[in-house]
Every structure is written in C-alpha cells, then in structure tokens.
Design a protein around this motif. Structure first.
Motif, PDB file in Angstrom:
ATOM      1  N   GLN A   1       3.087 -39.002  46.887  1.00  0.00           N
ATOM      2  CA  GLN A   1       3.021 -39.424  48.281  1.00  0.00           C
ATOM      3  C   GLN A   1       3.167 -38.224  49.213  1.00  0.00           C
ATOM      4  OE1 GLN A   1       5.953 -42.461  48.825  1.00  0.00           O
ATOM      5  NE2 GLN A   1       4.991 -43.887  47.368  1.00  0.00           N
ATOM      6  N   ASN A   2       4.071 -37.325  48.863  1.00  0.00           N
ATOM      7  CA  ASN A   2       4.245 -36.120  49.674  1.00  0.00           C
ATOM      8  C   ASN A   2       2.980 -35.266  49.653  1.00  0.00           C
ATOM      9  OD1 ASN A   2       5.871 -34.132  51.181  1.00  0.00           O
ATOM     10  ND2 ASN A   2       5.644 -32.909  49.313  1.00  0.00           N
ATOM     11  N   ALA A   3       2.377 -35.129  48.441  1.00  0.00           N
ATOM     12  CA  ALA A   3       1.132 -34.366  48.338  1.00  0.00           C
ATOM     13  C   ALA A   3       0.032 -35.003  49.156  1.00  0.00           C
ATOM     14  CB  ALA A   3       0.716 -34.256  46.869  1.00  0.00           C
ATOM     15  N   SER A   4      -0.009 -36.338  49.169  1.00  0.00           N
ATOM     16  CA  SER A   4      -1.039 -37.029  49.948  1.00  0.00           C
ATOM     17  C   SER A   4      -0.872 -36.750  51.434  1.00  0.00           C
ATOM     18  CB  SER A   4      -0.974 -38.535  49.680  1.00  0.00           C
ATOM     19  OG  SER A   4      -1.275 -38.815  48.328  1.00  0.00           O
ATOM     20  N   ARG A   5       0.391 -36.718  51.879  1.00  0.00           N
ATOM     21  CA  ARG A   5       0.615 -36.388  53.286  1.00  0.00           C
ATOM     22  C   ARG A   5       0.154 -34.963  53.593  1.00  0.00           C
ATOM     23  NH1 ARG A   5       5.434 -39.377  52.389  1.00  0.00           N
ATOM     24  NH2 ARG A   5       6.593 -37.455  51.944  1.00  0.00           N
TER      25      ARG A   5
ATOM     26  N   LEU B   1      -3.760 -31.133  55.647  1.00  0.00           N
ATOM     27  CA  LEU B   1      -4.730 -30.086  55.345  1.00  0.00           C
ATOM     28  C   LEU B   1      -6.125 -30.483  55.804  1.00  0.00           C
ATOM     29  CD1 LEU B   1      -5.460 -27.389  53.973  1.00  0.00           C
ATOM     30  CD2 LEU B   1      -5.677 -28.653  51.817  1.00  0.00           C
ATOM     31  N   TYR B   2      -6.463 -31.759  55.627  1.00  0.00           N
ATOM     32  CA  TYR B   2      -7.783 -32.247  56.048  1.00  0.00           C
ATOM     33  C   TYR B   2      -7.953 -32.099  57.559  1.00  0.00           C
ATOM     34  CZ  TYR B   2     -11.529 -35.535  57.133  1.00  0.00           C
ATOM     35  OH  TYR B   2     -12.675 -36.114  57.614  1.00  0.00           O
ATOM     36  N   ARG B   3      -6.925 -32.498  58.307  1.00  0.00           N
ATOM     37  CA  ARG B   3      -7.014 -32.381  59.771  1.00  0.00           C
ATOM     38  C   ARG B   3      -7.143 -30.921  60.196  1.00  0.00           C
ATOM     39  NH1 ARG B   3      -2.997 -36.438  59.367  1.00  0.00           N
ATOM     40  NH2 ARG B   3      -1.338 -34.889  59.656  1.00  0.00           N
ATOM     41  N   LEU B   4      -6.370 -30.058  59.530  1.00  0.00           N
ATOM     42  CA  LEU B   4      -6.449 -28.631  59.854  1.00  0.00           C
ATOM     43  C   LEU B   4      -7.825 -28.063  59.498  1.00  0.00           C
ATOM     44  CD1 LEU B   4      -5.139 -26.032  60.828  1.00  0.00           C
ATOM     45  CD2 LEU B   4      -4.139 -25.729  58.544  1.00  0.00           C
TER      46      LEU B   4
ATOM     47  N   LEU C   1      -0.007 -23.563  60.030  1.00  0.00           N
ATOM     48  CA  LEU C   1       0.945 -23.163  58.991  1.00  0.00           C
ATOM     49  C   LEU C   1       2.383 -23.168  59.494  1.00  0.00           C
ATOM     50  CD1 LEU C   1      -1.021 -20.300  57.198  1.00  0.00           C
ATOM     51  CD2 LEU C   1      -0.337 -22.497  56.218  1.00  0.00           C
ATOM     52  N   THR C   2       2.619 -22.684  60.693  1.00  0.00           N
ATOM     53  CA  THR C   2       3.995 -22.643  61.203  1.00  0.00           C
ATOM     54  C   THR C   2       4.519 -24.041  61.512  1.00  0.00           C
ATOM     55  OG1 THR C   2       3.080 -22.188  63.415  1.00  0.00           O
ATOM     56  CG2 THR C   2       3.834 -20.299  62.117  1.00  0.00           C
TER      57      THR C   2
ATOM     58  N   LEU D   1      -1.610 -21.495  50.215  1.00  0.00           N
ATOM     59  CA  LEU D   1      -2.774 -21.070  49.438  1.00  0.00           C
ATOM     60  C   LEU D   1      -3.961 -21.981  49.698  1.00  0.00           C
ATOM     61  CD1 LEU D   1      -4.085 -19.242  47.355  1.00  0.00           C
ATOM     62  CD2 LEU D   1      -3.064 -20.651  45.553  1.00  0.00           C
ATOM     63  N   ALA D   2      -3.705 -23.290  49.802  1.00  0.00           N
ATOM     64  CA  ALA D   2      -4.792 -24.236  50.096  1.00  0.00           C
ATOM     65  C   ALA D   2      -5.399 -23.954  51.464  1.00  0.00           C
ATOM     66  CB  ALA D   2      -4.266 -25.665  50.021  1.00  0.00           C
ATOM     67  N   VAL D   3      -4.540 -23.671  52.450  1.00  0.00           N
ATOM     68  CA  VAL D   3      -5.036 -23.347  53.794  1.00  0.00           C
ATOM     69  C   VAL D   3      -5.835 -22.048  53.763  1.00  0.00           C
ATOM     70  CG1 VAL D   3      -4.344 -22.710  56.143  1.00  0.00           C
ATOM     71  CG2 VAL D   3      -3.204 -24.604  54.971  1.00  0.00           C
ATOM     72  N   ALA D   4      -5.336 -21.053  52.996  1.00  0.00           N
ATOM     73  CA  ALA D   4      -6.052 -19.773  52.889  1.00  0.00           C
ATOM     74  C   ALA D   4      -7.432 -19.976  52.264  1.00  0.00           C
ATOM     75  CB  ALA D   4      -5.228 -18.790  52.061  1.00  0.00           C
ATOM     76  N   ASP D   5      -7.503 -20.839  51.229  1.00  0.00           N
ATOM     77  CA  ASP D   5      -8.806 -21.123  50.612  1.00  0.00           C
ATOM     78  C   ASP D   5      -9.756 -21.774  51.617  1.00  0.00           C
ATOM     79  OD1 ASP D   5      -7.951 -20.084  48.236  1.00  0.00           O
ATOM     80  OD2 ASP D   5      -7.468 -22.021  47.326  1.00  0.00           O
ATOM     81  N   GLN D   6      -9.224 -22.710  52.405  1.00  0.00           N
ATOM     82  CA  GLN D   6     -10.065 -23.386  53.398  1.00  0.00           C
ATOM     83  C   GLN D   6     -10.490 -22.417  54.493  1.00  0.00           C
ATOM     84  OE1 GLN D   6     -11.196 -26.528  53.057  1.00  0.00           O
ATOM     85  NE2 GLN D   6     -12.496 -26.010  54.796  1.00  0.00           N
ATOM     86  N   MET D   7      -9.595 -21.491  54.840  1.00  0.00           N
ATOM     87  CA  MET D   7      -9.946 -20.493  55.855  1.00  0.00           C
ATOM     88  C   MET D   7     -11.073 -19.595  55.354  1.00  0.00           C
ATOM     89  SD  MET D   7      -7.579 -17.680  57.816  1.00  0.00           S
ATOM     90  CE  MET D   7      -8.314 -16.664  59.114  1.00  0.00           C
ATOM     91  N   ALA D   8     -11.037 -19.259  54.051  1.00  0.00           N
ATOM     92  CA  ALA D   8     -12.122 -18.443  53.487  1.00  0.00           C
ATOM     93  C   ALA D   8     -13.455 -19.155  53.628  1.00  0.00           C
ATOM     94  CB  ALA D   8     -11.830 -18.139  52.018  1.00  0.00           C
ATOM     95  N   THR D   9     -13.451 -20.475  53.365  1.00  0.00           N
ATOM     96  CA  THR D   9     -14.686 -21.259  53.532  1.00  0.00           C
ATOM     97  C   THR D   9     -15.152 -21.228  54.983  1.00  0.00           C
ATOM     98  OG1 THR D   9     -14.043 -22.726  51.718  1.00  0.00           O
ATOM     99  CG2 THR D   9     -15.705 -23.548  53.252  1.00  0.00           C
ATOM    100  N   ALA D  10     -14.189 -21.355  55.918  1.00  0.00           N
ATOM    101  CA  ALA D  10     -14.534 -21.317  57.341  1.00  0.00           C
ATOM    102  C   ALA D  10     -15.077 -19.945  57.735  1.00  0.00           C
ATOM    103  CB  ALA D  10     -13.310 -21.664  58.184  1.00  0.00           C
TER     104      ALA D  10
END
Length: 679
Positions: free
Chosen positions: A170-174, A179-182, A203-204, A320-329
């Motif tokens: 449940q925490n991961a889903s949140r 992460l999806y919104r970001l 992130l902050t 790390l997940a945010v960094a991966d998504q930033m690389a895609t962006a």
C-alpha cells in the motif's frame, strides 16, 4: 633537427597541468584540475566551472587560462574585483604557485602537485584574512574517512509493484501514485532548468531531504568525468547553503551507476575536515545517477541535516525512480529541441527556397513579346479560368504557370506540378487522383494524389496532350467540378483546384485524329497563352545570357564573368532549338569551362542539334510583279509555307515567326481555307 626544435618549442608553450584548490571560510575544500587550452570560469552562476556560493562574488567573476606556457588570470569586470596576493588585478596577470587568489570571502591557490604541496598550504595559512584555518587536503586516491555507504540500488522496485494487500505494498502504491503525478509534471516542462526545479520540489516534498541539487553533464561533452558536473538547480529549506556533492560519492555513483545512501556524515570527524558534507553537518545523503541505458546525464543529490529524520532505503529507491523518470524527460527534451532546431532549419530553407524560386521565377526580357506575355498573365491571373499554355519545349511554360499562380487569389496556397508525359497511364492516374492501399501491386499504403495536394491552390499539368483516353475522361469530370475517387477507393473527394495546362503538341490535329477528346479540348481552351520561342525574341538574348551568367556564378561560387561582344553575337546567331532552357545550360557550361574572366566566342560550346527540317526548309517568296502590295506578298508567302508543311498550321506559324492565332486571323482576313484533298 629543425623538426625536433619545433616540437620542443611547441611543448614549451604549454604550461604543466595544475590545480586550483578552493578555500571557503576556514577550510581548504575542493580542487579543480586546470587543463591547457581550456578556460576555467569562476563565479556565483551555476554555469561556471567553479561555483562560489558567495554574495560578494559576481555571477561570472573571473577566468583562468593558459598562455605562452603560463597560467593566467583575468578579471571579468566583477563587482568587487579579483585580488592576487592582496593586490587587485586589471587585465591579464600570470599566476605563480604559492600565490593566493582572493574572490569575495573565498580564496584559491594554484598548485602543480596536490600531494607535494602541503607546505604551500601551510604558508598560505599565514595569509588568512581573519583567523588561521586548519589546513586539510583531499586526495582523490584516498578514501579513508569518507561517509559510510549503507545502501546501493541500480534499479528501483517501483518498476514492479506487487498487487497484494500488505502495508508495504500500500505504501509503494502511494509512492507510485506520487511518482506518476511527478512524471506527468516533468513531461510538461519545456526546458532543463524548469525540469530540474520540478524534480527537486517533488523530491524534497516526498523525502526527508532539506537540501538538494541537480547536477548535469554539459551535453556537448563526449567523454565526461565527475569533474564536469554542473549545478543546474538547487534548493535549501534550512539556513545552511547548498554545498557541491562529495567527490567520493559522486565518483562512486559515476563509476558504478548505482544510487547510494550514506549515513552519519556529521559524526565523522575525519570527514568533517576532508569533504564538503562536513561543512553543512549532513546527517545522511543520497546520490542517485540520472541515466538511461548507456547514457549518463548527471546526479540527483539530496542531504538531510536533521538527525531525527534521516534519509532511508525507501527514499533511496524513490529517488532512483525519479532520477530514471527525469532521464526519460531529458531525452524527450533533447528530441523536442532537436525537432525544433530541425523545424527552424527547414523553415529557413523553405523561406530561402521560396525567395530563390521567386527570383528564378522572373520572366526575363524587355522585348515586345515578353511585355505582352506579362500583360496577359496579370490580366488572366485574378480570374478562376482554366488556362492552356502553348509553346515549344524549353520556352518557360511552367514559369508562366507559376506567374499566373503568384498573381492570383490563390497565392500562398499550394502550387503543384505534374508532367503527364513522364508516366504510364496507370501510374499517371495514381499520381493525379491518388490510390488506396492494396489497389494494385506495390500499393503498400494510401497515396494522396496531385489534385488533393493542390486543394485550394493551382495544379500545373505539363504535356497535357500526352494523356491517355481513360485518364482524359476522369480528368474532364474533375475539371467540370465533379468529385473523384482514389484508385481502388470508394470515398468521394471534392477539391477546389485551378488547373493550368501546357502543351507543345498540336491539339487540333490530335482532336481531328480522335486521340484527344474534343470536349476536354474546349474545357481546357478557356484562355490560351502562347509563349514565344527564343528565335522570336532574339533581342532578349543578351539580357537572358547575363541573367543566367550571374546565377551560374552564384551557384558555383565563382567570380562573375562577362560576355564579350563576339560571344553575344555568337549567341544571337544560333537558332536555339531548345529555347531558353538550352541557353541556360549553355551559359552554365561556359561558366564552368572558361578560365578567363571574359567569355569569348570560342569559349561557347553550342549544341550540334540541328533545327527540324520543317522549320528550316522555308520557300523563298517569288515576286513576279514589282507592283504587288506588301499584303499580297505576305499572303503569297504564307500560302507557300502552308503548302510546304501540308497545311500544318502550328508548324507554319513557327516558321513564319507568328502565333497560331495570328495565322488564323490572317487566313480569315484573306478568306483562305485549306483546299480539299483530291479523291
């Protein structure tokens, strides 16, 4: 021996590799390698290679560079000045080892060998402005006293979230929802700066970090190193300012491509004197790579200064997940910028080509025939009438058609051209009306035809007399305003197209021989323009030749050549069976082959092609009565030419140097008609 001396001299002009070691406040903190030939800028802006978090420092304060075997420093009109051993500098000054560069509250020292310059730092300590600092060095090879790395991650578990009912899931889903919104917000950004700010904000707000930064590698670098990282954006929610990432952590992340979580930084007394983390009393730090595949963009750098709210392993994975998504962006931004640059280049090329076509589309000449042609174009263009342009090959019929389009109300809309003699009947139908996928062998997709491409504009059909009978029928229906279907399709397509057709064929003979539809002939023959041959306007040859001369010189990047009087006379004596097109090719060929600046008669290579026999075998008029009027002589000569050509009016008009319509008027005036054939 000369070569050896030159090599030695060349080497002497390059100074040895050196380092600038930075002291901010009371601590010698970081070193920056200086490379000969590379300029190192120093200032408060994050675009500098050495960034100083000092309000007394200008955005771009000064620069260090190599010159004539020495390291030099130059002040860049800074607000508070640059000082060398306490003396303010102006212009370029040589830096010697053991000299102190003072910028605001920060000092830098130039050294050649970090390990052997401890005594230098001890001496520099005596030059401190207020208090004697503790002197400490950071050697890249040494790792003792570095922060304890307690966790590493190469991939985030947010890539695979188990669908169970556990609290962890449940925490991961949140977190995934966050992460999806970001990610959606990241995708909406239009530049790297704004993207970095959005990532830091996200992130902050989702982690315990109170200080953070995004560091990226300049995109133009092919083989980047950790020293090439540049701060793009940073944030601080506490009184402590942001300090650049620990060299040890950045190098480890750079080499392993793993996200790192380090702890108890403030408690490590050795680290507090050996690394930038100690200066901000960080309790924990995350350093995550921004990468996609083999491409490395930079680092996400997060600090927590609160010992009761440290960064943890879950936050490491989220970062790390945010960094991966930033690389895609970032990849998406690169593609957008590339497409935008390509679009801008294409737009520039289009405008350039449009201007070039406009220049090349000029009807050059000042003869009476050309002036009449221009008047006809201006008179006919504003109407919506179908136009039939007639004339020999190479006279510029497409040029006339383009002039009609540019002077019409359809200017700015498509001008589409099609040569009806260039394709078979099947392919011609497909080109004109388009086809659906699978309508014939090789039709692997839908094709939009010329009529649809020209919708709202003008369709120019050259050599319209070469159309087959089946195409003529379909073409006539479209001319009459009926919709059409693509080949193999059933969709009815309506278009708004003005047709301008051209031919050098005798359509009247084709109609009489039943190879061209009479109804189509009359539908095309609403307005007719006869383009004179070059033989009919010889006085335009000097003007045309010089026009093509200038254009050829521009294309070949040569100096403009001139035509001698003999060369002009040679051009005017020639019969030009290929008309203006042949003249253009002749001039371009002459420009390429002629060495001198003035083109002589012998430089001109004319075609060996002879005029058609029927255009050369003109019978001489016989005057039997000296008292005959000029009109009678003209009538006799016209009839003689008609007899010679078998009453082919088009050929006769060419021989006589008059338009076909003029010949018809004269025959009507003389009340002369073709004699009936004897049975």
């Amino acid at each position: 021996m000369s070569h050896t001396n030159e090599s030695t001299s060349s080497r002497k002009t390059e100074p040895p590799v050196a380092y600038l070691v930075l002291r901010e406040g009371t601590e010698w903190s970081e070193s920056y390698q200086l490379t000969p030939g590379q300029v190192t800028t120093i200032g408060r802006s994050t675009t500098n290679r050495i960034v100083l978090a000092d309000d007394l420092c200008s955005r771009t304060h000064c620069e260090v560079f190599s010159s004539e075997g020495h390291w030099m420093i130059r002040d860049l009109d800074s607000r508070n000045g640059t000082f060398l051993d306490g003396v303010q500098i102006n212009g370029d000054h040589q830096i010697e080892p053991e000299q102190l560069i003072e910028i605001g509250n920060s000092d830098l020292a130039l050294v050649y060998d970090l390990k052997q310059e401890v005594t230098v730092f001890a001496q520099l300590g005596d030059l401190e402005r207020d208090t004697d600092p503790a002197i400490h060095l950071v050697f890249e090879e040494e790792h003792e006293g570095q922060p304890e790395i307690i966790s590493r991650r190469r991939e985030s578990r947010f890539r695979k979230v188990d669908q169970d009912s556990s609290n962890e899931s449940q925490n991961a889903s949140r977190q995934v929802a966050r992460l999806y919104r970001l990610a959606m917000e990241m995708a909406a950004q239009q530049n790297t700066q704004r993207l970095s700010e959005v990532v830091l904000k996200g992130l902050t707000s989702a982690t315990s970090a109170d200080i953070g930064a995004i560091l990226l590698i300049p995109p133009e670098l092919n083989n980047p190193t950790p020293a090439d990282l540049r701060v793009i954006a940073f944030t601080s929610q506490v009184e402590q300012p942001y300090q650049k990432v620990s060299r040890y952590l950045s190098e480890t992340t750079f080499e392993t491509q793993e996200a790192i979580l380090a702890r108890d930084v403030a408690d490590d007394s050795k680290l507090a004197t050996r690394d930038s983390l100690g200066r901000i009393h960080a309790n924990s730090v995350i350093c995550a790579p921004i990468r996609q595949g083999d491409r490395f963009f930079g680092l996400v750098h997060l600090y927590s200064t609160n010992p009761d709210n440290s960064l943890d392993d879950d936050q490491l994975e989220y970062t790390l997940a945010v960094a991966d998504q930033m690389a895609t962006a970032l990849v998406s931004l690169d593609e957008k910028e590339s497409l935008a640059a390509g679009l801008e280049d294409a737009r520039y090329e289009f405008e350039t080509l449009k201007e070039q076509i406009a220049r090349q589309g000029q009807i050059v000449g000042d003869s009476q025939q050309v002036e009449l042609l221009r008047e006809q174009i201006k008179r006919i263009a504003p109407t919506e009438a179908t136009v039939l342009i007639r004339g020999e090959s190479g006279v510029g019929k497409e040029l006339v058609a383009r002039g009609i389009h540019e002077h019409s109300n359809r200017q700015g809309k498509p001008f589409i051209t099609m040569n009806c003699a260039a394709l078979s009947e099947t392919l011609l139908e497909s080109e004109l009306f388009g086809h659906e996928r699978g309508s014939f062998t090789g039709a692997i997709g839908r094709k939009i035809g010329k009529f649809e491409q020209a919708d709202g504009g003008t369709l120019f059909l050259d050599e319209v007399g070469e159309m087959g009978a089946a195409i003529q029928a379909k073409f006539l229906r479209v001319l009459e305003g009926h919709p059409f279907e693509r080949v193999g399709g059933s969709e009815r397509i309506d278009v708004d197209v003005r047709v301008v057709a051209a031919t050098n064929r005798d359509l009247e003979t084709a109609v009489n021989e039943n190879t061209f539809r009479k109804d189509l002939y009359f539908r095309l023959h609403v307005v007719q323009i006869n383009v004179p041959s070059l033989r009919e306007r010889l006085e335009d040859i000097p003007l045309l030749a010089n026009y093509f001369l200038a254009r050829a010189a521009s294309r070949t990047s040569q100096e403009l050549k001139t035509l001698s009087d003999d060369a002009i006379r040679t051009l005017m004596k020639y019969h030009w069976p290929g008309n203006i097109r042949e003249l253009q090719n002749t001039v371009e060929r002459t420009v390429i082959l002629t060495r001198g600046q003035e083109i002589q008669a012998e430089d001109i290579q004319l075609s060996a092609l002879e005029m058609p026999k029927e255009l050369l075998s003109v019978p001489e008029p016989v005057v039997t009565n000296p008292e005959q009027s000029l009109e009678e002589i003209e009538q006799q000569h016209i009839l003689s030419v008609l007899e010679e050509t078998g009453w082919n009016k088009s050929k006769s008009a060419q021989i006589l140097g008059i338009e076909r319509s003029t010949l018809d008027r004269k025959l009507k005036k003389y009340n002369v008609s073709r004699p009936e054939k004897k049975k």
